[in-house]
Write a protein that holds these residues in place. Structure first.
Motif, PDB file in Angstrom:
ATOM      1  N   SER A   8       0.842  -1.193   0.000  1.00 50.86           N
ATOM      2  CA  SER A   8       0.000   0.000   0.000  1.00 50.86           C
ATOM      3  C   SER A   8       0.873   1.237   0.000  1.00 50.86           C
ATOM      4  N   ARG A  10       1.068   5.441   0.581  1.00 43.55           N
ATOM      5  CA  ARG A  10       0.380   6.557   1.233  1.00 43.55           C
ATOM      6  C   ARG A  10       1.054   7.898   0.965  1.00 43.55           C
ATOM      7  N   SER A  11       2.202   7.875   0.309  1.00 40.80           N
ATOM      8  CA  SER A  11       2.769   9.164  -0.094  1.00 40.80           C
ATOM      9  C   SER A  11       2.999   9.114  -1.600  1.00 40.80           C
ATOM     10  N   GLY A  16      -2.835  12.753  -6.864  1.00 40.23           N
ATOM     11  CA  GLY A  16      -3.159  13.920  -6.041  1.00 40.23           C
ATOM     12  C   GLY A  16      -2.825  15.238  -6.711  1.00 40.23           C
ATOM     13  N   ASP A 634     -16.168  11.661   1.533  1.00 41.24           N
ATOM     14  CA  ASP A 634     -14.947  10.859   1.659  1.00 41.24           C
ATOM     15  C   ASP A 634     -14.584  10.273   0.295  1.00 41.24           C
ATOM     16  N   LYS A 637      -8.897   8.210  -1.401  1.00 41.54           N
ATOM     17  CA  LYS A 637      -7.758   8.985  -1.879  1.00 41.54           C
ATOM     18  C   LYS A 637      -8.188   9.629  -3.194  1.00 41.54           C
ATOM     19  N   GLU A 697     -10.245  12.249   3.097  1.00 39.13           N
ATOM     20  CA  GLU A 697      -9.537  11.056   2.615  1.00 39.13           C
ATOM     21  C   GLU A 697      -9.336  10.064   3.758  1.00 39.13           C
ATOM     22  N   PRO A 699      -8.620   6.371   3.965  1.00 36.27           N
ATOM     23  CA  PRO A 699      -8.207   5.379   2.968  1.00 36.27           C
ATOM     24  C   PRO A 699      -9.039   4.099   3.004  1.00 36.27           C
ATOM     25  N   TYR A 705      -3.864   2.293  -3.069  1.00 34.37           N
ATOM     26  CA  TYR A 705      -3.684   3.714  -2.780  1.00 34.37           C
ATOM     27  C   TYR A 705      -4.768   4.265  -1.847  1.00 34.37           C
ATOM     28  N   GLY A 706      -5.700   3.397  -1.447  1.00 35.65           N
ATOM     29  CA  GLY A 706      -6.783   3.850  -0.559  1.00 35.65           C
ATOM     30  C   GLY A 706      -7.986   4.419  -1.273  1.00 35.65           C
ATOM     31  N   VAL A 707      -8.050   4.248  -2.606  1.00 31.01           N
ATOM     32  CA  VAL A 707      -9.101   4.884  -3.415  1.00 31.01           C
ATOM     33  C   VAL A 707     -10.476   4.278  -3.123  1.00 31.01           C
TER      34      VAL A 707
END
Lengths: 750, 163
Positions: A8, A10-11, A16, A634, A637, A697, A699, A705-707
């Motif tokens: 996964s 997260r950055s 984005g 929400d 991401k 957001e 996740p 990517y948490g989408v």
């Protein structure tokens, strides 16, 4: 699809950001080609004759005069199509809706079609087709159709889901039920109860582009279909199955799509265009008029919903109950079932029950419309919740926060929630400056919550790396609002290259494996998951090629920021190899480099939103003006935040139109009286304020990517948010959507 | 059958001649006879604005104009807005603000906005909203369209040439 959670991310460097979409320049210069913007040599013009009657037996169709008109090349009725009477019932319904076989079931139902050398000849030919109808009693209202003595639309329908099985047919197709706990005991223990019946009218998705296609069937049985659709693979499967063709022989290309919102997930004229082309041996172009779009495609359900909710003095909702009747048009559907599942999904409830009834009416077959069935249920529930909060003596936002579902809550429709966004959207709304802004005379503020499941589904993606190191990404989910930009960002992110190095296209059905439609907010969710997987497969090959070029073990090669990097003490001094360098050498290291992915994109994260609406009502005329509107939702991401905002704003605008003005109006004769944009008025620019958005957001743990999907939830809260605002402005509870000026005046007089 | 009317016009600064039937709309002529498919038919009744063009400095729905009425006229369509590879400021700002989702209404909005800014180079938000009220968009909720037009108006006011 399962993936290693340790992968996964997260950055992000590309995801984005907000680059310009790859299909943008073509769309601002007029070059982009939509459904009606394509022509083939030798093409004929197809046109469809439609029933003017809401319910009638078709006794005879005489096409002889039309066939003799010079320039007419083919005339077609249901008799020319396969008879699926004893086959799959769902397929029978789809084909019968495309071309009526025995009965015309609504005003606008197709009964015949022609192909001619030009549009004026085709129109003339339709006038020469003689149809002998035997009129039958009709019913267009959902409550009237539900009544036991209603005119019967289909005498083979016996309500399912009830015990014992009914002994006579009715218009009630199916009963469904969801919930848990003891609702009756809970309600009996309540200190405060609100019980109301709500009604919503039928609306159309209102896409600006009418349905359009060009069909070409060759004498050897191969065929091409160019069409505006949300799902060309599904269109291929349905058309091939309906017409008895091999799916592989039919290549469907999705044009640019001029709006769909669920309305372009169903075939309408496409099987007819293919059948005409097959009959005449020439390409046939078939484009619906706006009148046909309203009368024969779309619309959503009209509904009638009973809600009863009880609360304790401390503000806990102790029981929640709803009965939902949804119109399906004249064919089977499961729209009330979805409404029953979503109705109370925002809340943590010990005792909850929802019952849905699918009701047949003489209106066009109900089609999906953005979070189908959820907005009407939310209108009823969120209106009652507002009233109940007042009775309890709490403000509506604190009352909702107190009862909001959380991670671990058993949802009213069954599953247990993972991490979810309803609480955070409510807190964000509570702290939003909009909530503190002063209101003037005749003005009211309303808020409401909304839920949508989101969907994953079958997905297939090809990522090909060119010899120059640039990337072609072929996906199978139709781009309805910017997903090519989002998927290019995802590929760039994963490979560690620039967005400009990736071009994403929507592949036709002969160039890629099967994909489900772009529905259920799945486009970016599922195709990004497949793209990540395809990119990771490509990176594996890139690492192998680099290892080969360096002559070191592949285990010693990592992929960092678009480069193969040799690691370890022995190889640490090797200069890194760029994707471009590896691609340039691919001809001598094993051939083309690509990554593929074929998945079922499980784990779509559920989605929640809370909206705020300020409205002013003119008590003299009943006219309304939306003054301010805020969406908090929400996204999991936000891959391309600008397009996420666009989804929030667009859904809100559609919901505002539904709440205030849009409705199908039928006469006593069962005919649609407002089949055009003049009388079915969707919001225009001067009707709306800026629509403020706030993206949260939280996740989705099931996506790398948490989408989460973002396309649909935004239409769920507006009906209730606007109704609560109007109710607060005028001091009368609004029970009937849309709140057009006459309805507001009637409510004020009641 | 061939009862065509000969029509001479100027489209996007080029002379154009065509034959059309007496009852044929200018929209059909543009799309079917001249291959200019930027103008779209969303309704055919003048309610949606997707077929907007400028005819002799007047914003019109080309579905409500007959092809024969364009005789001697000067027509501007979306295809004529960019100069070579240089996008018109409205086109550029529509892209930057993501003022389109599906894009089917975009040619009509661009033409309507061009006409609006020609007549009112510094419109208020309300003037933009009423100026574009003849064009339907079902995707965006108009927010980003209004912002794009505001932004483009600023660029055009600051430029040293006319667009």
């Amino acid at each position: 699809m399962n993936f290693d959670p340790s992968h996964s991310k997260r950055s992000f460097s590309s995801v984005g950001t907000r680059p310009i979409r790859p299909d943008g320049v073509d769309k601002v210069t007029g070059r982009a080609r939509y459904g009606a913007d394509f022509n083939m040599p030798g093409q004929l013009v197809g046109r469809i004759l439609r029933s003017p009657h809401a319910h009638a037996n078709i006794r005879k169709i005489d096409t002889s005069k039309a066939a003799q008109l010079p320039g007419v090349k083919a005339v077609l009725t249901a008799a020319d199509l396969p008879d699926l009477t004893d086959g799959d019932a769902a397929m029978y319904d789809i084909l019968d809706n495309c071309m009526a076989r025995k009965k015309a079931l609504y005003d606008g139902h197709a009964v015949a079609a022609v192909a001619a050398i030009d549009a004026r000849t085709a129109k003339q030919a339709l006038k020469l087709i003689e149809v002998e109808y035997e009129l039958l009693p009709h019913v267009t209202d959902v409550d009237q159709a539900f009544a036991p003595d209603a005119p019967l639309i289909n005498d083979t329908i016996f309500t399912t889901g009830v015990d014992p099985k009914p002994d006579r047919p009715s218009n009630v197709l199916m009963r469904s039920q969801f919930g848990h706990g003891d609702v009756d005991a809970g309600m009996a223990s309540a200190d405060f109860v609100v019980e109301r019946t709500f009604k919503t009218e039928q609306t159309h998705q209102g896409y600006i582009e009418p349905h359009a296609c060009v069909a070409s069937v060759s004498s050897d049985g191969t065929a091409d279909l160019w069409v505006c659709t949300q799902g060309h693979f599904v269109y291929r499967q349905h058309c091939a199955q309906l017409l008895g063709m091999d799916a592989s022989k039919l290549r469907v290309t999705s044009s640019e799509i001029g709006g769909g919102f669920g309305g372009k997930t169903h075939v309408w004229a496409e099987p007819v265009a293919l059948a005409l082309s097959r009959k005449v041996g020439r390409p046939v172009k078939l484009v619906m008029t706006r009148d046909e779009v309203f009368r024969a495609s779309g619309p959503t359900s009209a509904t009638s919903i009973d809600v009863k909710i009880g609360a304790l003095k401390d503000g806990t909702i102790i029981a929640a109950d709803a009965t939902l009747r949804y119109s399906c048009g004249p064919y089977a559907g499961a729209w009330a079932e979805i409404g029953a599942m979503t109705a109370f999904a925002c809340y943590k409830l010990e005792n909850v029950r929802t019952v849905g009834y699918e009701v047949l009416v003489n209106r066009p077959k109900t089609a999906a419309y953005r979070a189908p069935s959820a907005p009407m249920a939310a209108f009823a529930v969120e209106s009652a919740i507002d009233e109940l909060a007042k009775k309890v003596g709490m403000n509506p936002i604190d009352f909702r926060i107190r009862n909001a579902a959380q991670e671990g809550t058993k949802a009213s429709y069954g599953p247990v929630y993972g991490p979810i966004g309803i609480g955070p959207t409510l807190e964000a709304v509570k702290n939003h400056p909009h909530m503190k802004a002063p209101l003037g005379k005749n003005q009211g503020r309303g808020m409401a919550c909304g839920f949508w499941f989101n969907f994953g589904g079958q997905t297939c993606t090809d990522l090909n790396i060119g010899k120059d190191g640039t990337v072609s990404l072929a996906v199978g989910t139709v781009d309805v609002g910017g997903s090519r930009a989002s998927l290019s960002l995802v590929a760039a992110e994963e490979l560690g290259i620039d967005y400009s190095q990736v071009r994403t296209v929507i592949a036709d059905t002969s160039s890629l494996g099967y994909n489900d439609m772009t529905d259920g907010s799945r486009g970016t969710f599922s195709s990004s998951m497949a793209t990540i997987s395809a990119a990771r497969n490509a990176i594996k090959i890139l690492r192998e090629r680099a290892a080969q070029m360096w002559d070191i073990p592949v285990e010693d090669v990592t992929w960092e920021k678009g480069h193969a990097v040799a690691k370890g003490e022995t190889h640490g001094n090797l200069p890194k190899l760029s994707l471009k360098e590896i691609a340039a050498a691919s001809g001598t290291t094993g051939g083309p480099i690509a990554g593929h992915s074929e998945i079922v994109a499980d784990g779509a994260g559920v989605s929640f939103a809370t909206h705020i609406c300020d409205i002013e009502v003119d008590p003299e005329t009943g006219a309304t003006k939306v003054l301010r509107y805020t969406v908090v939702q929400d996204a999991g991401k936000a891959v391309h935040p600008t397009y996420v905002e666009g989804q929030y704003q667009g859904g809100a605008a559609q919901g505002i139109g539904w709440a205030l003005n849009e409705e199908y109006i039928y006469g006593k004769d069962g005919r649609l009286q407002n089949a055009g944009f003049l009388d079915y008025r969707i919001p225009v620019c001067s009707d709306l304020p800026m629509i403020d958005t706030q993206i949260l957001e939280i996740p989705n743990p099931n996506h790398p990517y948490g989408v989460r999907g973002v396309g649909e939830t935004s239409i769920v809260p507006p009906l209730a948010a606007v109704a609560n605002a109007v109710s607060n402005a005028v001091g009368v509870r609004m029970l009937h959507i849309p709140m057009s000026p006459p309805r507001i005046l009637a409510a004020l007089d009641a | 059958m061939m009862a065509g009317i000969a029509v001479s016009t100027n489209i996007n600064s080029d002379n154009a001649e065509f034959l059309c039937h007496a009852d044929e709309t200018l929209l059909d002529v543009l799309r079917d006879r001249l291959g200019l498919m930027g103008a779209k038919e969303g309704c055919g009744t003048g309610d949606c604005g997707a077929c907007s063009i400028i005819l002799d400095d007047r914003l019109v729905c080309s579905c409500l104009v007959l092809g024969a009425e364009a005789e001697g006229g000067r027509i501007e369509t979306v295809e004529g807005m960019a100069q070579g590879d240089q996008l018109h400021p409205l086109q550029q700002k529509f892209l930057e603000h993501a003022a389109l989702q599906c894009g089917i209404c975009t040619p009509g909005f661009l033409i309507a906005a061009k006409d609006l800014l020609a007549k009112n180079p510094d419109p208020t938000e309300e003037e933009i909203r009423f100026g574009l009220a003849g064009n339907l968009c079902r995707c965006t909720g108009y927010d980003k369209i209004v912002r794009a037009v505001q932004d483009a108006a600023g660029v055009m006011r600051g430029a040293d040439h006319e667009f």
